[in-house]
Design an enzyme around this catalytic site. Structure first.
Site, PDB file in Angstrom:
ATOM      1  N   SER A 246      19.070 -31.305 -58.208  1.00 50.83           N
ATOM      2  CA  SER A 246      19.915 -32.172 -59.025  1.00 50.83           C
ATOM      3  C   SER A 246      19.767 -31.809 -60.492  1.00 50.83           C
ATOM      4  O   SER A 246      18.806 -31.145 -60.906  1.00 50.83           O
ATOM      5  CB  SER A 246      19.569 -33.643 -58.808  1.00 50.83           C
ATOM      6  OG  SER A 246      18.478 -33.997 -59.633  1.00 50.83           O
ATOM      7  N   LYS A 247      20.746 -32.256 -61.238  1.00 46.74           N
ATOM      8  CA  LYS A 247      20.853 -31.918 -62.653  1.00 46.74           C
ATOM      9  C   LYS A 247      19.572 -32.250 -63.423  1.00 46.74           C
ATOM     10  O   LYS A 247      19.201 -31.567 -64.353  1.00 46.74           O
ATOM     11  CB  LYS A 247      22.024 -32.686 -63.259  1.00 46.74           C
ATOM     12  CG  LYS A 247      23.069 -31.778 -63.875  1.00 46.74           C
ATOM     13  CD  LYS A 247      24.116 -32.558 -64.612  1.00 46.74           C
ATOM     14  CE  LYS A 247      25.197 -33.040 -63.662  1.00 46.74           C
ATOM     15  NZ  LYS A 247      26.285 -33.766 -64.231  1.00 46.74           N
ATOM     16  N   ARG A 248      18.944 -33.326 -63.004  1.00 44.44           N
ATOM     17  CA  ARG A 248      17.759 -33.768 -63.726  1.00 44.44           C
ATOM     18  C   ARG A 248      16.631 -32.741 -63.655  1.00 44.44           C
ATOM     19  O   ARG A 248      15.744 -32.735 -64.476  1.00 44.44           O
ATOM     20  CB  ARG A 248      17.283 -35.116 -63.173  1.00 44.44           C
ATOM     21  CG  ARG A 248      17.612 -36.273 -64.091  1.00 44.44           C
ATOM     22  CD  ARG A 248      17.443 -37.581 -63.367  1.00 44.44           C
ATOM     23  NE  ARG A 248      18.439 -37.711 -62.307  1.00 44.44           N
ATOM     24  CZ  ARG A 248      18.208 -38.239 -61.129  1.00 44.44           C
ATOM     25  NH1 ARG A 248      17.017 -38.669 -60.814  1.00 44.44           N
ATOM     26  NH2 ARG A 248      19.180 -38.341 -60.238  1.00 44.44           N
ATOM     27  N   ARG A 249      16.676 -31.889 -62.604  1.00 47.90           N
ATOM     28  CA  ARG A 249      15.566 -30.951 -62.453  1.00 47.90           C
ATOM     29  C   ARG A 249      15.992 -29.497 -62.616  1.00 47.90           C
ATOM     30  O   ARG A 249      15.438 -28.616 -61.991  1.00 47.90           O
ATOM     31  CB  ARG A 249      14.900 -31.166 -61.091  1.00 47.90           C
ATOM     32  CG  ARG A 249      14.097 -32.463 -61.035  1.00 47.90           C
ATOM     33  CD  ARG A 249      13.308 -32.540 -59.769  1.00 47.90           C
ATOM     34  NE  ARG A 249      14.200 -32.606 -58.626  1.00 47.90           N
ATOM     35  CZ  ARG A 249      14.707 -33.734 -58.147  1.00 47.90           C
ATOM     36  NH1 ARG A 249      14.406 -34.862 -58.702  1.00 47.90           N
ATOM     37  NH2 ARG A 249      15.504 -33.722 -57.110  1.00 47.90           N
ATOM     38  N   GLY A 250      16.993 -29.251 -63.437  1.00 47.75           N
ATOM     39  CA  GLY A 250      17.370 -27.858 -63.699  1.00 47.75           C
ATOM     40  C   GLY A 250      18.856 -27.633 -63.490  1.00 47.75           C
ATOM     41  O   GLY A 250      19.603 -28.555 -63.200  1.00 47.75           O
TER      42      GLY A 250
END
Ligand code: GLU
Length: 323
Positions: A246-250
């Site tokens: 997901s966006k939060r992790r890369g």
């Protein structure tokens, strides 16, 4: 059979790596069989869809070199067609208007919860022989619901997961047309797959729960004898931390990797292997993949995104590339 596949992204952001992977599988499957690959933009979420996102999707597809034979088709340009199918279904009794207000639906769910039941639409506007429907309230714009079969099972042999069977008793009467005349995903997708003569659908496994509705709606529209598309649901891609990518992790978009300087052929090679194999082959060209990709050897369990492996695959393709 003339194989026809499609990718149907919703233009609510960049082209996600997971969507790029199913686009690649759909594209390779069509090319392997000498069929057609269709691009459809599913823009019925009017509030979240944007022109900018459509452009980013088109740019990413072009950068990856996933060329399409038809499209882009836009769902919001097909409203008349959806409305015509809805009217046919209402006339045939496979769909009906429901005038429940949001408050009424809340109360219905609340009562079901209080009785310890699963919350679901209780069918109060569903016509049945001898049943007296409530009086049509003034000033309420109806939705249209699909009259889902009440008995039997929906079964299909998933190209990835194998045989799946779900009881119709688990499924309630889905809204297919909103009060503003915009169709819902599960309905529009079926009309389109039918009209566009799609034979094979590869998509993310978050859609497995939607497939029974889609199969039932398909049969209602196309008749019990119709040949339905074959569905293949690919597992999600996990991040290198084992959680959903997901966006939060890369970076999760194709665009981000393009900007970082990765080669498209490396992205495709790497994406292909995240959920499919051809023996021990790790490094291959797109032409090889087309030759090999016959829909078999798709992984049932999720793969993990591995930046080090992507870098290695990219290095290989850089070495092969023209100076
Ligand atoms: N618009 C849907 C999505 O982006 C398409 C799913 C499908 O392929 O049916 O998830």
């Amino acid at each position: 059979m003339n194989v026809r596949t499609r990718i149907a992204p919703s233009p609510t952001g960049f082209l996600h790596l997971g969507t790029a992977r199913t686009a690649l599988y759909s594209w390779a499957y069509a090319r392997h069989h000498g069929g057609q690959f269709v691009l459809r933009i599913e823009d019925t979420d009017v509030a979240r869809s944007s022109e900018e996102s459509v452009q980013q999707i088109l740019d990413s597809m072009a950068w990856l070199g996933l060329d399409y034979d038809e499209g882009p088709h836009y769902q919001m340009q097909r409203l008349e067609r959806y409305h015509a199918v809805v009217e046919q279904m209402v006339a045939a009794g496979t769909a009906y208007r429901c005038y429940c207000t949001p408050d009424e639906l809340d109360a219905m769910r609340e009562a079901q919860r209080a009785r310890g039941e699963k919350t679901r639409y209780d069918g109060r506007w569903r016509p049945a022989p001898g049943k007296v429907l409530p009086p049509v309230p003034e000033g309420v714009k109806p939705v249209v619901r699909f009259a889902n079969p009440t008995h039997g099972n929906v079964t299909w042999d998933d190209l990835v997961k194998g045989p799946i069977s779900i009881s119709n008793e688990e499924i309630d009467d889905l809204i297919i047309l909103r009060p503003d005349g915009v169709p819902t995903y599960n309905f529009a997708v079926v009309v389109d797959d039918w009209d566009m003569r799609i034979t094979h659908v590869f998509r993310g496994d978050e859609h497995i729960n939607n497939t029974p509705w889609q199969i039932n709606i398909f049969r209602a529209i196309a008749g019990p004898e119709a040949v339905l598309p074959q569905y293949g649901h690919c597992p999600i891609i996990l991040g290198d931390d084992g959680l959903k990518l997901s966006k939060r992790r890369g970076a999760v978009s194709v665009t981000a990797y393009q900007e970082l300087g990765y080669l498209p052929e490396a992205m495709l090679n790497y994406l292909a292997r995240l959920g499919w194999n051809h023996g021990d082959e790790e490094l291959f060209t797109l032409q090889q993949m087309v030759q090999w990709f016959d829909g078999s050897h798709l992984a049932k369990s999720p793969a993990q995104w591995d930046p080090a492996k992507l870098a290695w695959v990219n290095a290989h393709h850089m070495k092969q590339a023209d100076d």
